[in-house]
Write a protein that holds these residues in place. Structure first.
Motif, mmCIF file in Angstrom:
data_model
loop_
_atom_site.group_PDB
_atom_site.id
_atom_site.type_symbol
_atom_site.label_atom_id
_atom_site.label_comp_id
_atom_site.label_asym_id
_atom_site.label_seq_id
_atom_site.Cartn_x
_atom_site.Cartn_y
_atom_site.Cartn_z
ATOM 1 N N GLU A 1 0.829 -1.207 0.000
ATOM 2 C CA GLU A 1 0.000 0.000 0.000
ATOM 3 C C GLU A 1 0.862 1.257 0.000
ATOM 4 O O GLU A 1 0.576 2.221 -0.707
ATOM 5 C CB GLU A 1 -0.942 0.008 1.214
ATOM 6 C CG GLU A 1 -2.085 -0.962 1.110
ATOM 7 C CD GLU A 1 -3.024 -0.628 -0.034
ATOM 8 O OE1 GLU A 1 -3.457 0.534 -0.153
ATOM 9 O OE2 GLU A 1 -3.322 -1.550 -0.816
ATOM 10 N N GLU A 2 1.915 1.253 0.799
ATOM 11 C CA GLU A 2 2.810 2.409 0.864
ATOM 12 C C GLU A 2 3.466 2.661 -0.485
ATOM 13 O O GLU A 2 3.562 3.794 -0.941
ATOM 14 C CB GLU A 2 3.866 2.180 1.935
ATOM 15 C CG GLU A 2 4.773 3.372 2.150
ATOM 16 C CD GLU A 2 5.760 3.117 3.269
ATOM 17 O OE1 GLU A 2 6.967 3.067 2.983
ATOM 18 O OE2 GLU A 2 5.314 2.973 4.415
ATOM 19 N N GLN A 3 3.908 1.609 -1.140
ATOM 20 C CA GLN A 3 4.516 1.746 -2.463
ATOM 21 C C GLN A 3 3.509 2.328 -3.459
ATOM 22 O O GLN A 3 3.850 3.199 -4.254
ATOM 23 C CB GLN A 3 5.026 0.393 -2.961
ATOM 24 C CG GLN A 3 6.230 -0.096 -2.213
ATOM 25 C CD GLN A 3 6.576 -1.546 -2.552
ATOM 26 O OE1 GLN A 3 5.906 -2.197 -3.333
ATOM 27 N NE2 GLN A 3 7.622 -2.052 -1.927
ATOM 28 N N ASP A 4 2.270 1.839 -3.406
ATOM 29 C CA ASP A 4 1.244 2.352 -4.309
ATOM 30 C C ASP A 4 1.002 3.836 -4.083
ATOM 31 O O ASP A 4 0.853 4.601 -5.027
ATOM 32 C CB ASP A 4 -0.069 1.583 -4.144
ATOM 33 C CG ASP A 4 -0.040 0.206 -4.767
ATOM 34 O OD1 ASP A 4 0.924 -0.098 -5.518
ATOM 35 O OD2 ASP A 4 -0.963 -0.578 -4.497
ATOM 36 N N LEU A 5 0.948 4.238 -2.806
ATOM 37 C CA LEU A 5 0.715 5.647 -2.500
ATOM 38 C C LEU A 5 1.863 6.522 -2.969
ATOM 39 O O LEU A 5 1.657 7.634 -3.433
ATOM 40 C CB LEU A 5 0.495 5.836 -1.002
ATOM 41 C CG LEU A 5 -0.806 5.303 -0.445
ATOM 42 C CD1 LEU A 5 -0.800 5.416 1.077
ATOM 43 C CD2 LEU A 5 -2.002 6.027 -1.030
ATOM 44 N N LEU A 6 3.082 6.015 -2.823
ATOM 45 C CA LEU A 6 4.241 6.808 -3.217
ATOM 46 C C LEU A 6 4.386 6.893 -4.725
ATOM 47 O O LEU A 6 4.873 7.881 -5.255
ATOM 48 C CB LEU A 6 5.514 6.206 -2.611
ATOM 49 C CG LEU A 6 5.622 6.295 -1.100
ATOM 50 C CD1 LEU A 6 6.851 5.538 -0.605
ATOM 51 C CD2 LEU A 6 5.665 7.738 -0.648
ATOM 52 N N VAL A 7 3.953 5.870 -5.421
ATOM 53 C CA VAL A 7 4.147 5.812 -6.866
ATOM 54 C C VAL A 7 2.988 6.431 -7.628
ATOM 55 O O VAL A 7 3.184 7.200 -8.551
ATOM 56 C CB VAL A 7 4.357 4.349 -7.318
ATOM 57 C CG1 VAL A 7 4.413 4.238 -8.824
ATOM 58 C CG2 VAL A 7 5.620 3.785 -6.698
ATOM 59 N N ARG A 8 1.783 6.121 -7.234
ATOM 60 C CA ARG A 8 0.639 6.567 -8.019
ATOM 61 C C ARG A 8 -0.593 6.826 -7.149
ATOM 62 O O ARG A 8 -1.400 5.922 -6.945
ATOM 63 C CB ARG A 8 0.325 5.567 -9.110
ATOM 64 C CG ARG A 8 0.123 4.165 -8.627
ATOM 65 C CD ARG A 8 -0.117 3.195 -9.798
ATOM 66 N NE ARG A 8 -0.387 1.876 -9.326
ATOM 67 C CZ ARG A 8 0.529 0.980 -8.949
ATOM 68 N NH1 ARG A 8 1.790 1.285 -8.994
ATOM 69 N NH2 ARG A 8 0.178 -0.204 -8.532
ATOM 70 N N PRO A 9 -0.740 8.038 -6.656
ATOM 71 C CA PRO A 9 -1.961 8.334 -5.903
ATOM 72 C C PRO A 9 -3.169 8.277 -6.838
ATOM 73 O O PRO A 9 -3.072 8.602 -8.018
ATOM 74 C CB PRO A 9 -1.728 9.754 -5.383
ATOM 75 C CG PRO A 9 -0.695 10.328 -6.278
ATOM 76 C CD PRO A 9 0.139 9.174 -6.765
ATOM 77 N N THR B 1 -7.076 9.348 -8.074
ATOM 78 C CA THR B 1 -7.623 10.669 -8.404
ATOM 79 C C THR B 1 -8.042 11.436 -7.161
ATOM 80 O O THR B 1 -7.747 12.623 -7.015
ATOM 81 C CB THR B 1 -8.817 10.526 -9.363
ATOM 82 O OG1 THR B 1 -8.379 9.826 -10.527
ATOM 83 C CG2 THR B 1 -9.370 11.876 -9.773
ATOM 84 N N GLU B 2 -8.707 10.754 -6.239
ATOM 85 C CA GLU B 2 -9.163 11.416 -5.008
ATOM 86 C C GLU B 2 -7.977 11.901 -4.177
ATOM 87 O O GLU B 2 -7.982 13.022 -3.664
ATOM 88 C CB GLU B 2 -10.011 10.441 -4.194
ATOM 89 C CG GLU B 2 -10.620 11.057 -2.952
ATOM 90 C CD GLU B 2 -11.480 10.069 -2.187
ATOM 91 O OE1 GLU B 2 -11.632 10.289 -0.975
ATOM 92 O OE2 GLU B 2 -11.978 9.101 -2.781
ATOM 93 N N GLU B 3 -6.945 11.071 -4.053
ATOM 94 C CA GLU B 3 -5.758 11.464 -3.296
ATOM 95 C C GLU B 3 -5.033 12.629 -3.973
ATOM 96 O O GLU B 3 -4.575 13.556 -3.306
ATOM 97 C CB GLU B 3 -4.807 10.277 -3.159
ATOM 98 C CG GLU B 3 -5.368 9.169 -2.278
ATOM 99 C CD GLU B 3 -4.623 7.865 -2.419
ATOM 100 O OE1 GLU B 3 -4.668 7.094 -1.459
ATOM 101 O OE2 GLU B 3 -4.022 7.610 -3.474
ATOM 102 N N LYS B 4 -4.944 12.574 -5.301
ATOM 103 C CA LYS B 4 -4.289 13.659 -6.026
ATOM 104 C C LYS B 4 -5.046 14.967 -5.824
ATOM 105 O O LYS B 4 -4.441 16.010 -5.584
ATOM 106 C CB LYS B 4 -4.173 13.337 -7.509
ATOM 107 C CG LYS B 4 -3.397 14.408 -8.261
ATOM 108 C CD LYS B 4 -3.166 14.035 -9.689
ATOM 109 C CE LYS B 4 -2.361 15.055 -10.445
ATOM 110 N NZ LYS B 4 -2.530 16.443 -10.097
ATOM 111 N N ASN B 5 -6.369 14.919 -5.903
ATOM 112 C CA ASN B 5 -7.171 16.123 -5.693
ATOM 113 C C ASN B 5 -6.977 16.678 -4.285
ATOM 114 O O ASN B 5 -6.865 17.893 -4.095
ATOM 115 C CB ASN B 5 -8.643 15.832 -5.956
ATOM 116 C CG ASN B 5 -8.937 15.606 -7.419
ATOM 117 O OD1 ASN B 5 -8.185 16.022 -8.294
ATOM 118 N ND2 ASN B 5 -10.022 14.907 -7.702
ATOM 119 N N LEU B 6 -6.933 15.793 -3.287
ATOM 120 C CA LEU B 6 -6.696 16.223 -1.912
ATOM 121 C C LEU B 6 -5.328 16.882 -1.777
ATOM 122 O O LEU B 6 -5.193 17.956 -1.184
ATOM 123 C CB LEU B 6 -6.806 15.035 -0.960
ATOM 124 C CG LEU B 6 -6.421 15.307 0.497
ATOM 125 C CD1 LEU B 6 -7.347 16.334 1.125
ATOM 126 C CD2 LEU B 6 -6.432 14.016 1.288
#
Length: 74
Positions: free
Chosen positions: A29-37, A39-44
């Motif tokens: 999960e951490e790798q996914d967040l660091l590599v590719r947020p 759409t919702e995370e990017k907007n935040l």
């Protein structure tokens, strides 16, 4: 192995094995967040960046945040 099969097997594992699986899932999960947020995370993140640029002094430093977290756990 299907997702349903994996979920069905989890309760059969001992605590150590479940913890190992949990730790590995957290790493993924951490790798996914660091590599590719998503759409919702990017907007935040974009909204937070706009707020920061408007008033950079409004936030707290990491040491301040960490200190508050540690106090709240005691």
């Amino acid at each position: 192995m299907s997702q349903a099969e994996i979920l069905g097997e989890l309760p059969k594992l001992d605590a150590r094995a479940r913890r190992e699986i949990f730790d590995r899932l957290c790493e993924i999960e951490e790798q996914d967040l660091l590599v590719r947020p998503d759409t919702e995370e990017k907007n935040l993140l974009d909204r937070e960046l706009v707020d920061f640029r408007k008033n950079p002094e409004a936030g707290s430093s990491w040491p301040e945040v960490e200190s508050r977290l540690r106090r709240s756990r005691s």
